[in-house]
Design an enzyme around this catalytic site. Sequence first.
Site, PDB file in Angstrom:
ATOM      1  N   GLU A 164       6.754   3.068 -21.384  1.00 44.34           N
ATOM      2  CA  GLU A 164       5.671   3.474 -20.480  1.00 44.34           C
ATOM      3  C   GLU A 164       5.077   4.821 -20.911  1.00 44.34           C
ATOM      4  O   GLU A 164       4.909   5.736 -20.097  1.00 44.34           O
ATOM      5  CB  GLU A 164       6.173   3.533 -19.028  1.00 44.34           C
ATOM      6  CG  GLU A 164       6.494   2.158 -18.469  1.00 44.34           C
ATOM      7  CD  GLU A 164       6.729   2.163 -16.968  1.00 44.34           C
ATOM      8  OE1 GLU A 164       6.348   1.180 -16.302  1.00 44.34           O
ATOM      9  OE2 GLU A 164       7.286   3.145 -16.447  1.00 44.34           O
ATOM     10  N   GLU A 240       8.385  -5.743 -17.227  1.00 43.23           N
ATOM     11  CA  GLU A 240       9.184  -5.248 -16.102  1.00 43.23           C
ATOM     12  C   GLU A 240       8.559  -5.797 -14.833  1.00 43.23           C
ATOM     13  O   GLU A 240       7.603  -5.244 -14.306  1.00 43.23           O
ATOM     14  CB  GLU A 240       9.215  -3.711 -16.038  1.00 43.23           C
ATOM     15  CG  GLU A 240      10.156  -3.049 -17.006  1.00 43.23           C
ATOM     16  CD  GLU A 240      10.351  -1.570 -16.697  1.00 43.23           C
ATOM     17  OE1 GLU A 240      10.057  -1.141 -15.550  1.00 43.23           O
ATOM     18  OE2 GLU A 240      10.793  -0.838 -17.600  1.00 43.23           O
TER      19      GLU A 240
END
Length: 594
Positions: A164, A240
């Site tokens: 991320e 995710e």
Amino acid sequence: MSASTTPRSFSIGEQDFLLDGEPFRIISGALHYFRVHPDQWADRIHKARLMGLNTIETYVPWNEHSPQRGTFDTAGALDLARFLDLVAAEGLLAIVRPGPYICAEWDNGGLPAWLFSDPAVGVRRNEPLYMAAIAEYFDALLPIVAERQIDRGGPVVLVQIENEYGAYGDDKDYLRALVDLNRAGGITVPLTTIDQPTHQMLSDGGLPELHKTGSFGSRATARLATLREHQPTGPLMCAEFWNGWFDHWGAHHHTTGTAEAAAELDELLASGASVNLYMLLGGTNFGFTNGANDKGVYQPTTTSYDYDAPLTESGEPGPKFWAFRDVIAKYAPVPDEVPVASAPAPVFEVVLDRSVPLSQAIRSSAPSLGTWGEYDHLPTLDELGHFRGFALYETTVETGGVLSFGEVRDRAQVFLDGEPVGVLSRDRHDTALVVPGGGVLQLLVEDQGRVNYGPRIGEDKGLVGPALLDGAEIAGWRVLPLDVGSLPAAARRDVEPGEASVVSVAGPAFAGGSFDIETPADLYLSTAGWGKGNAFVNGFNLGRYWSNGPASTLYVPGPALVAGRNEIVVFETLAIARPVARFVAAPELGHTEF
């Protein structure tokens, strides 16, 4: 590599992942080997297949493998090779996310604390000192992964670059340097990135040559559309899929509705996308491994990382297991076999029949709890090379007054001549209190978990100067970093069976007891009525407990026990009124809010 098959191919096509040239949808679940006792890995992986998953995903925590520079530990719970071989033995594929930054609500986001001993080291950017350390890490790690790639007969089909990154920075040279290190280390499978599906994060966090994936837990159609704007071809994937959430001390236990989560998963799979459930099983932040958030208020993560996942912290199939299994069965084959729920855990009590104050343990404990050092200034724990747990700071003051520090990271219990004065707590922004007089001033300082997300990654722990008494700096200090490995031994002494001489436990102190069991099984240790500290069974650090909640049990994995005599030791920093360890039938993770 013990579990190998014929080499196969895995690639990224125009619209699909391709396994041996045929379209393949990844239906994966996150299972962190470092949050599960290694003797339970096979069970959890098997249950993943029974839910209908075809892939297991895991992070790799650099700091856990390399607690000191130049080391790379792969023993026991850190045996990544064994974990990946078990994945292969179950007939599943694997996704590996080596970071170097992983977040994961893990101490320092997986970055070693020693990395930042030199203030010139950059954080998550293309800085030479930082990149040199990563190169050392990858030199040790990547051979384990490379040997187990699918084109060498192993299970690994994808490797992720960073984590991320678009939420943190936009240094493309850094991402390209990580790509080069992975390729130089023998990684031949496709490389991916992951970001929350906003235009800014997807733009900043990726490279044209890397396959982008998303992280989200709802509104799949809209978020996949945003992902498609940034990646016109190739398979869509939510790498995710947030099906639960984690807990902070002092807050509530997070849960998400089973029906709502299943509906979101159904929408995602109906779109044709691949998925990785975050989490399949959360597991446990054993020892001192939990991370923390600090977005203005410091919030350490709890020991339980149950995450309200399909498999509970102890590996039991929960409501989401069955609901998700039904959804997956609409899109992929699901085995006929189903897991069987375990019986309630054994219920019994253990008298804590021995107790040793910390002050006495320091003087008499063998092995030693640590070595005192003398300093002409106030050192942080990082300056001492002490990167987790507790330390005792000591100085002598001539008079009382207002004692203050630049910052307390993260909790300091203050004593004057052995008597408690008060507590300075980072989560309350405490930095000062009144010392009633002169004498020996001691502060028991606890690192409650390093920040794992945002700009405070890599900060020092301990007491941060200046240390002032009524505005005058205190210069001379003695510091004892407590050897966490020696903590359980501090409460040992010979006690006759049935002897119960301990009326209460006034912390900081160690307390211990023994119990016999015929067959090792999972247990749940109730910490209700205890203050704050850590508990150990047979020397295994179960993790932190705190009356602040929400959780009031600690999970005891069955493999940590032995048939016959077992020992429990508690390091209590506050107080225990009734010195009894209660083992209960089920976990108590605390109150929820909806």
